[in-house]
Design a protein around this motif. Structure first.
Motif, mmCIF file in Angstrom:
data_model
loop_
_atom_site.group_PDB
_atom_site.id
_atom_site.type_symbol
_atom_site.label_atom_id
_atom_site.label_comp_id
_atom_site.label_asym_id
_atom_site.label_seq_id
_atom_site.Cartn_x
_atom_site.Cartn_y
_atom_site.Cartn_z
ATOM 1 N N MET A 1 0.817 -1.189 0.000
ATOM 2 C CA MET A 1 0.000 0.000 0.000
ATOM 3 C C MET A 1 0.871 1.267 0.000
ATOM 4 O O MET A 1 0.562 2.223 -0.691
ATOM 5 C CB MET A 1 -0.915 0.003 1.227
ATOM 6 C CG MET A 1 -1.781 1.217 1.305
ATOM 7 S SD MET A 1 -2.975 1.043 2.618
ATOM 8 C CE MET A 1 -3.423 2.709 2.868
ATOM 9 N N TYR A 2 1.941 1.251 0.778
ATOM 10 C CA TYR A 2 2.819 2.421 0.882
ATOM 11 C C TYR A 2 3.369 2.861 -0.472
ATOM 12 O O TYR A 2 3.275 4.049 -0.816
ATOM 13 C CB TYR A 2 3.941 2.139 1.894
ATOM 14 C CG TYR A 2 5.022 3.185 1.924
ATOM 15 C CD1 TYR A 2 4.755 4.488 2.317
ATOM 16 C CD2 TYR A 2 6.326 2.875 1.546
ATOM 17 C CE1 TYR A 2 5.745 5.456 2.343
ATOM 18 C CE2 TYR A 2 7.323 3.825 1.565
ATOM 19 C CZ TYR A 2 7.029 5.114 1.961
ATOM 20 O OH TYR A 2 8.011 6.063 1.977
ATOM 21 N N PRO A 3 3.932 1.928 -1.289
ATOM 22 C CA PRO A 3 4.466 2.379 -2.584
ATOM 23 C C PRO A 3 3.387 2.970 -3.508
ATOM 24 O O PRO A 3 3.648 3.927 -4.238
ATOM 25 C CB PRO A 3 5.071 1.111 -3.196
ATOM 26 C CG PRO A 3 5.277 0.184 -2.062
ATOM 27 C CD PRO A 3 4.236 0.506 -1.053
ATOM 28 N N THR A 4 2.188 2.423 -3.459
ATOM 29 C CA THR A 4 1.109 2.920 -4.313
ATOM 30 C C THR A 4 0.704 4.340 -3.911
ATOM 31 O O THR A 4 0.564 5.219 -4.762
ATOM 32 C CB THR A 4 -0.119 1.983 -4.224
ATOM 33 O OG1 THR A 4 0.288 0.666 -4.566
ATOM 34 C CG2 THR A 4 -1.227 2.441 -5.150
ATOM 35 N N VAL A 5 0.511 4.555 -2.614
ATOM 36 C CA VAL A 5 0.127 5.886 -2.133
ATOM 37 C C VAL A 5 1.240 6.885 -2.413
ATOM 38 O O VAL A 5 0.983 8.022 -2.822
ATOM 39 C CB VAL A 5 -0.240 5.852 -0.631
ATOM 40 C CG1 VAL A 5 -0.537 7.248 -0.110
ATOM 41 C CG2 VAL A 5 -1.426 4.943 -0.386
ATOM 42 N N GLN A 6 2.473 6.462 -2.225
ATOM 43 C CA GLN A 6 3.613 7.347 -2.480
ATOM 44 C C GLN A 6 3.674 7.735 -3.964
ATOM 45 O O GLN A 6 3.915 8.899 -4.299
ATOM 46 C CB GLN A 6 4.904 6.677 -2.052
ATOM 47 C CG GLN A 6 6.106 7.592 -2.125
ATOM 48 C CD GLN A 6 7.375 6.908 -1.652
ATOM 49 O OE1 GLN A 6 7.522 5.696 -1.762
ATOM 50 N NE2 GLN A 6 8.289 7.694 -1.108
ATOM 51 N N MET A 7 3.437 6.772 -4.849
ATOM 52 C CA MET A 7 3.456 7.053 -6.282
ATOM 53 C C MET A 7 2.322 8.013 -6.657
ATOM 54 O O MET A 7 2.527 8.980 -7.392
ATOM 55 C CB MET A 7 3.330 5.768 -7.093
ATOM 56 C CG MET A 7 3.371 5.998 -8.592
ATOM 57 S SD MET A 7 2.858 4.581 -9.554
ATOM 58 C CE MET A 7 1.147 4.435 -9.110
ATOM 59 N N LEU A 8 1.112 7.764 -6.128
ATOM 60 C CA LEU A 8 -0.021 8.650 -6.406
ATOM 61 C C LEU A 8 0.244 10.067 -5.885
ATOM 62 O O LEU A 8 -0.080 11.049 -6.560
ATOM 63 C CB LEU A 8 -1.295 8.094 -5.770
ATOM 64 C CG LEU A 8 -1.914 6.873 -6.434
ATOM 65 C CD1 LEU A 8 -3.056 6.329 -5.584
ATOM 66 C CD2 LEU A 8 -2.394 7.204 -7.830
ATOM 67 N N HIS A 9 0.826 10.150 -4.702
ATOM 68 C CA HIS A 9 1.147 11.443 -4.104
ATOM 69 C C HIS A 9 2.166 12.193 -4.972
ATOM 70 O O HIS A 9 2.034 13.398 -5.184
ATOM 71 C CB HIS A 9 1.686 11.219 -2.686
ATOM 72 C CG HIS A 9 1.892 12.464 -1.890
ATOM 73 N ND1 HIS A 9 0.859 13.273 -1.486
ATOM 74 C CD2 HIS A 9 3.020 13.035 -1.411
ATOM 75 C CE1 HIS A 9 1.339 14.289 -0.795
ATOM 76 N NE2 HIS A 9 2.657 14.177 -0.734
#
Length: 146
Positions: A1-9
């Motif tokens: 989840m962390y990498p996905t949210v970081q990429m979206l951010h």
């Protein structure tokens, strides 16, 4: 989840910067030319506000799941304030981004209540420009562009 949210951010950050820059420049030009505040101008300021608020929500999620956010206090204690990078992510970035979002919201609300086009453009120019400068001041450029 962390990498996905970081990429979206990270991706949404480009959209936010472009929309804020365009909305701010549009307001400055509209103020200088003494234009009427059109529905297009209203939509532009609204989209910049929506994108920024979405970015703040993603940032808050990231703050609580990232090792550089709130978790850095539990793992590093007082060392967070001594390390410039940790301090930026754990304190500076989030604080200034929330302040910038509040300023955008205030500017948007004030222009909505204004009757006069000149006042609308003036308020958007002022509040959006200050918010944009604050955002640019706390972007972690070395990590974002890497």
């Amino acid at each position: 989840m962390y990498p996905t949210v970081q990429m979206l951010h990270s991706l949404l950050a480009y959209v936010v910067l472009i929309l804020l820059l365009v909305a701010t420049l549009n307001a400055v030009v509209g103020s200088i030319k003494k234009s009427d505040f059109s529905p297009r101008d209203f939509k532009l300021t609204l989209w910049a506000l929506i994108a920024t608020h979405t970015q703040v929500v993603l940032g808050l999620v990231l703050y609580f799941i990232s090792p550089l956010g709130i978790k850095s206090f539990s793992s590093n204690g007082a060392q967070v304030m001594k390390d410039a990078t940790l301090r930026l992510f754990a304190v500076g970035h989030i604080s200034v981004m929330i302040i910038a979002a509040v300023l955008l919201t205030i500017g948007y609300a004030k222009q909505k209540r204004s009757e006069d086009s000149a006042a609308k453009f003036k308020r958007i120019s002022l509040f959006y420009a200050i918010a944009l400068l604050l955002i640019l001041s706390r972007i972690p450029w070395t990590q974002w562009l890497a």
